[in-house]
Every structure is written in C-alpha cells, then in structure tokens.
Design an enzyme around this catalytic site. Structure first.
Site, PDB file in Angstrom:
ATOM      1  N   GLU A  52      29.430  40.279  42.837  1.00  0.00           N
ATOM      2  CA  GLU A  52      30.187  40.382  44.098  1.00  0.00           C
ATOM      3  C   GLU A  52      29.324  41.052  45.177  1.00  0.00           C
ATOM      4  O   GLU A  52      29.281  40.589  46.322  1.00  0.00           O
ATOM      5  CB  GLU A  52      31.479  41.175  43.891  1.00  0.00           C
ATOM      6  N   ASP A  74      37.152  38.505  47.767  1.00  0.00           N
ATOM      7  CA  ASP A  74      38.320  38.771  46.922  1.00  0.00           C
ATOM      8  C   ASP A  74      38.070  39.987  46.034  1.00  0.00           C
ATOM      9  O   ASP A  74      38.853  40.283  45.143  1.00  0.00           O
ATOM     10  CB  ASP A  74      38.725  37.547  46.106  1.00  0.00           C
ATOM     11  N   HIS A 128      42.002  33.328  43.717  1.00  0.00           N
ATOM     12  CA  HIS A 128      42.749  32.331  42.935  1.00  0.00           C
ATOM     13  C   HIS A 128      44.174  32.168  43.463  1.00  0.00           C
ATOM     14  O   HIS A 128      45.118  32.030  42.692  1.00  0.00           O
ATOM     15  CB  HIS A 128      42.750  32.697  41.448  1.00  0.00           C
TER      16      HIS A 128
END
Length: 157
Positions: A52, A74, A128
């Site tokens: 990330e 996210d 998601h």
C-alpha cells in the site's frame, strides 16, 4: 467531479499480499486531463502495508512537476499514517508512542519525500465496495502479486 478535482491529478492506489506476509503487488492509476497511466509492481516476499505504501509513493514519484493531487486509497494504514501519525513519528525520531521503531519507516520516509512537492488530498475509499477505479487498482495489484508469486522458487519462503 468538483472543480478542484478537475484541475488535480487523480490517483487511485492499492496493494496487497496473499498470504500476508507473502507475495505482494501494488498498483496506481493516475488520471489527468483525459490521460491515464497505470503503474504496477510486485515483491515475492512482502506485506500488505508495504505494498500500500509503495503504491502511493510510486504514484507521487511518477509526477514530473509539483501538482494538486487527490489520492484515493482503501488503506486506513496509509491514510491515518500520513494524515495523523507521521508528524509524531518524525518528532519522536521515528518511534511510536510506545517508543518502538515505526514499522516500514523507510517507506514512510519515501512517501513523505514523494508527497513533499505536491499539494495532496488523501481520500479514503472503502475497498471492494464497487468503486470502479478502486476495483481496477485492485485487479492490477492482484495481477502484479500473481506475477511476483511466480518469481518465487518452489519451496522458498
């Protein structure tokens, strides 16, 4: 899209591992003025958080001049780290409140350096959850992870 977003470079990032730790991949999609660029990479032995951080740093490093940026992630780890925790870590010599070394400090330093020339708005998006650009970044990161996993020798850890 807001006027600010229309004049900013929009970036979506994602990173992940399976298992964690294990082979990992990261991706970034940069969009500005009708143009798009995709960046990806992977590592045969890493963690979700490292991927990330790498995605965000690599995206910002790809910008050739100072920009207004809206970076979508996210990762609460990245968003909270960059907007809430990092100043304390720097003040404390890269130690946490518990006086422990900050995990991934070299990637946090890379991200700070990459962000420095830019005006970055850090936006968290639920992963998601049907956001098309986040889903696309996830697909690219997964493909990069799968490619990194294939570079591992059988039986290696």
């Amino acid at each position: 899209m807001s006027d600010e977003a229309a004049t900013a470079v929009e970036i979506w990032t994602d990173g992940g591992c399976k298992p964690n730790p294990g082979p990992g991949g990261w991706a970034a999609i940069l969009r500005f003025n009708g143009h798009e660029r995709e960046l990806t990479g992977g590592d045969a032995a890493t963690t979700n958080n490292r991927m990330e951080l790498t995605a965000a740093a690599a995206a910002l490093e790809a910008l050739k001049r100072p920009c207004q940026v809206v970076l979508h992630t996210d990762s609460e780890y990245v968003r909270n780290g960059i907007s809430r925790w990092v100043n304390g870590w720097v003040r404390n010599g890269w130690k946490t409140a518990a006086k422990e070394p900050v995990a991934n400090y070299e990637l946090w330093q890379r991200l700070l350096a990459a962000a420095k020339p830019h005006a970055v708005e850090w936006r968290w998006v639920r992963g998601h959850a049907g956001n098309p650009m986040n889903e696309r970044a996830d697909q690219l990161a997964t493909a990069a992870r799968d490619a990194a996993a294939k570079t591992r020798l059988p039986g290696s850890t």
